[in-house]
Design a protein around this motif. Structure first.
Motif, mmCIF file in Angstrom:
data_model
loop_
_atom_site.group_PDB
_atom_site.id
_atom_site.type_symbol
_atom_site.label_atom_id
_atom_site.label_comp_id
_atom_site.label_asym_id
_atom_site.label_seq_id
_atom_site.Cartn_x
_atom_site.Cartn_y
_atom_site.Cartn_z
ATOM 1 N N SER A 88 0.834 -1.198 0.000
ATOM 2 C CA SER A 88 0.000 0.000 0.000
ATOM 3 C C SER A 88 0.873 1.253 0.000
ATOM 4 N N PHE A 89 0.229 2.383 -0.241
ATOM 5 C CA PHE A 89 0.917 3.675 -0.195
ATOM 6 C C PHE A 89 1.571 3.891 1.160
ATOM 7 N N GLU A 90 0.817 3.617 2.232
ATOM 8 C CA GLU A 90 1.343 3.834 3.572
ATOM 9 C C GLU A 90 2.512 2.902 3.867
ATOM 10 N N GLU A 91 2.391 1.638 3.464
ATOM 11 C CA GLU A 91 3.457 0.666 3.730
ATOM 12 C C GLU A 91 4.756 1.062 3.035
ATOM 13 N N ILE A 92 4.661 1.508 1.788
ATOM 14 C CA ILE A 92 5.867 1.912 1.059
ATOM 15 C C ILE A 92 6.466 3.166 1.671
ATOM 16 N N THR A 93 5.618 4.138 2.001
ATOM 17 C CA THR A 93 6.116 5.385 2.592
ATOM 18 C C THR A 93 6.853 5.119 3.899
ATOM 19 N N LEU A 94 6.237 4.358 4.789
ATOM 20 C CA LEU A 94 6.868 4.053 6.074
ATOM 21 C C LEU A 94 8.169 3.284 5.890
ATOM 22 N N ALA A 95 8.170 2.329 4.963
ATOM 23 C CA ALA A 95 9.368 1.520 4.748
ATOM 24 C C ALA A 95 10.520 2.368 4.214
ATOM 25 N N LEU A 96 10.230 3.277 3.290
ATOM 26 C CA LEU A 96 11.272 4.153 2.758
ATOM 27 C C LEU A 96 11.850 5.046 3.852
ATOM 28 N N MET A 97 10.987 5.526 4.738
ATOM 29 C CA MET A 97 11.450 6.375 5.833
ATOM 30 C C MET A 97 12.292 5.575 6.826
ATOM 31 N N LYS A 98 11.819 4.385 7.167
ATOM 32 C CA LYS A 98 12.475 3.594 8.204
ATOM 33 C C LYS A 98 13.765 2.951 7.705
ATOM 34 N N ALA A 99 13.713 2.345 6.521
ATOM 35 C CA ALA A 99 14.871 1.593 6.033
ATOM 36 C C ALA A 99 15.934 2.488 5.417
ATOM 37 N N PHE A 100 15.510 3.555 4.722
ATOM 38 C CA PHE A 100 16.460 4.390 3.983
ATOM 39 C C PHE A 100 16.556 5.810 4.524
#
Length: 215
Positions: A88-100
């Motif tokens: 989802s949009f939220e899952e990708i956004t959070l992952a980009l913030m957290k991982a990168f």
């Protein structure tokens, strides 16, 4: 798509600061259903849904979607987004913030580009690879009979990869070892010295060398 539907999809992503309820479990007057698909509200900023646990690498299975973007593949392989490659949009956004460690608006812009160019924004899902049976076409098939995923050439994906072939040549999704070896050859010639040794840091001269050898 009707103007009301566009507002239904986009306004929550801009204005909401509270995690949206699961509208599949709690239908409301704002819930839309088209072609048997239930619309899903998107929230910005997205709310974290997990603790900061370890994310081990697990190789994708035969039905998991992977594509030409190493960053998205890494997020899925480590479970930062669903390992099946549909997110989802939220899952990708959070992952980009957290991982990168990307800033919120930059991460959200990247996720939105994924979603709006090659996903189904009505149900808030996009494939990080090719066509996924988990993601139906948009209601009314307004973007064609299938949802292509970000690997489909011409919108989000373009011929600019250092490790994938151009779509015209053939496989634009799979890692090409020979291209990677050629990249390392140019790095050895022109790269700067770094903590890992001599000629280990990419610079402009390295990128020019890579461009010249593949043009």
């Amino acid at each position: 798509m009707r103007a009301s539907a566009v507002l239904f999809l986009l306004l929550p992503a801009v204005l909401s600061t509270v995690k949206s309820p699961n509208i599949r479990d709690n239908p409301s007057p704002t819930t839309e259903i088209q072609d048997d698909q239930t619309g899903t509200l998107m929230a910005l900023p997205p709310q974290a849904t997990e603790t900061d646990a370890a994310h081990p690498f697990i190789a994708p299975g035969p039905d998991d979607q992977r594509g030409p973007c190493p960053a998205m593949n890494t997020l899925a392989n480590h479970g930062c987004i669903p390992r099946n490659g549909s997110a989802s949009f939220e899952e990708i956004t959070l992952a980009l913030m957290k991982a990168f460690n990307l800033e919120l608006l930059f991460a959200a812009n990247m996720a939105a580009n994924n979603m709006l160019t090659r996903g189904n924004s009505f149900i808030d899902q996009v494939s990080i690879g090719g066509v996924s049976p988990l993601i139906p076409p948009l209601p009314g098939e307004i973007d064609g009979p299938v949802t292509g995923g970000i690997a489909k050439h011409g919108r989000f994906e373009g011929d600019a990869s250092m490790t994938r072939a151009d779509a015209f040549i053939g496989d634009n999704r799979g890692f090409q070892g020979i291209l990677y070896d050629l990249d390392l050859l140019q790095l050895g010639k022109f790269g700067d010295d770094g903590p890992d040794g001599s000629s280990t840091v990419f610079n402009l001269e390295t990128l020019i060398g890579i461009k010249n050898q593949t043009s």
